[in-house]
Design a protein around this motif. Structure first.
Motif, mmCIF file in Angstrom:
data_model
loop_
_atom_site.group_PDB
_atom_site.id
_atom_site.type_symbol
_atom_site.label_atom_id
_atom_site.label_comp_id
_atom_site.label_asym_id
_atom_site.label_seq_id
_atom_site.Cartn_x
_atom_site.Cartn_y
_atom_site.Cartn_z
ATOM 1 N N ASP A 147 41.204 39.496 33.899
ATOM 2 C CA ASP A 147 40.324 38.464 34.442
ATOM 3 C C ASP A 147 38.972 39.075 34.770
ATOM 4 O O ASP A 147 38.891 40.174 35.312
ATOM 5 C CB ASP A 147 40.941 37.843 35.701
ATOM 6 N N ARG A 148 37.937 38.364 34.374
ATOM 7 C CA ARG A 148 36.562 38.767 34.697
ATOM 8 C C ARG A 148 35.690 37.530 34.662
ATOM 9 O O ARG A 148 35.994 36.559 33.952
ATOM 10 C CB ARG A 148 36.076 39.848 33.738
ATOM 11 N N PRO A 149 34.599 37.524 35.422
ATOM 12 C CA PRO A 149 33.712 36.360 35.427
ATOM 13 C C PRO A 149 33.147 36.081 34.028
ATOM 14 O O PRO A 149 32.833 37.007 33.278
ATOM 15 C CB PRO A 149 32.590 36.769 36.387
ATOM 16 N N LEU A 180 46.588 34.931 36.452
ATOM 17 C CA LEU A 180 47.963 35.354 36.723
ATOM 18 C C LEU A 180 48.000 36.867 36.897
ATOM 19 O O LEU A 180 47.802 37.615 35.935
ATOM 20 C CB LEU A 180 48.901 34.948 35.572
ATOM 21 N N SER A 181 48.217 37.325 38.121
ATOM 22 C CA SER A 181 48.393 38.758 38.415
ATOM 23 C C SER A 181 47.311 39.632 37.797
ATOM 24 O O SER A 181 47.603 40.654 37.175
ATOM 25 C CB SER A 181 49.770 39.227 37.946
ATOM 26 N N GLY A 182 46.054 39.251 37.954
ATOM 27 C CA GLY A 182 44.944 40.050 37.456
ATOM 28 C C GLY A 182 44.551 39.771 36.023
ATOM 29 O O GLY A 182 43.578 40.326 35.521
#
Length: 164
Positions: free
Chosen positions: A12-14, A39-41
């Motif tokens: 996940d990242r913007p 979900l969990s990073g």
């Protein structure tokens, strides 16, 4: 016109959705139905794009080249959509295997699980971990009552509500 079903997962990242949607727009695709979750990073999702056949290969190539993301693309065969006959809200004490129990009952009662969204939440007063889900199911009208009864028989604490 091609209809593509695209799944992806990566850290996940913007700006992830902006990156995917920009590629779709640049290739003159029409972003349709989607579902995405942290979900969990990781950030994972699935979406459908309608696109001219001549733009399909370039879109696929650009999506699959997004750094850090695993992207899978399938060309869908369009057919008449199957209407969800019922929407069920399910609540129970959380436990291992509850999704398998629910999906098995739906299958054995002749239902087709069209959509399932589930979560774990703490109960308001006790803090006990609860399972909550919303399921869209296509099933013959004559089998709705037996489906609900079979779901309620999974466990004493499983509550089933019909919603829309």
């Amino acid at each position: 016109m091609n209809h593509l079903v695209i799944t992806f997962i990566g850290p996940d990242r913007p700006g992830v959705v902006d990156t995917f949607s920009n590629i779709v727009k640049q290739n003159n695709g029409n972003w349709q139905t989607s579902s995405m979750h942290h979900l969990s990073g990781f950030f994972a999702g699935i979406f459908e794009v309608a696109i001219e056949a001549s733009n399909t290969e370039n879109l696929s190539s650009e999506l699959q080249s997004i750094e850090g993301y695993t992207v899978h693309i399938e060309k869908a065969v369009t057919s008449a959509s199957q209407k969800a006959d019922i929407v069920l809200e399910l609540t129970a004490n959380d436990r291992s295997g509850i999704i398998q129990d629910i999906s098995s009952v739906i299958h054995h009662q002749g239902g087709n699980l069209l959509k399932l969204v589930s979560a774990q939440e703490n109960a308001a007063h006790s803090g006990q971990l609860m399972f909550k889900a919303k399921a869209q199911i296509a099933v013959d009208d004559a089998k709705i009552e037996s489906l609900i009864a079979a779901l309620e028989n999974i466990a004493d604490d499983l509550m089933v509500d019909i919603s829309q």
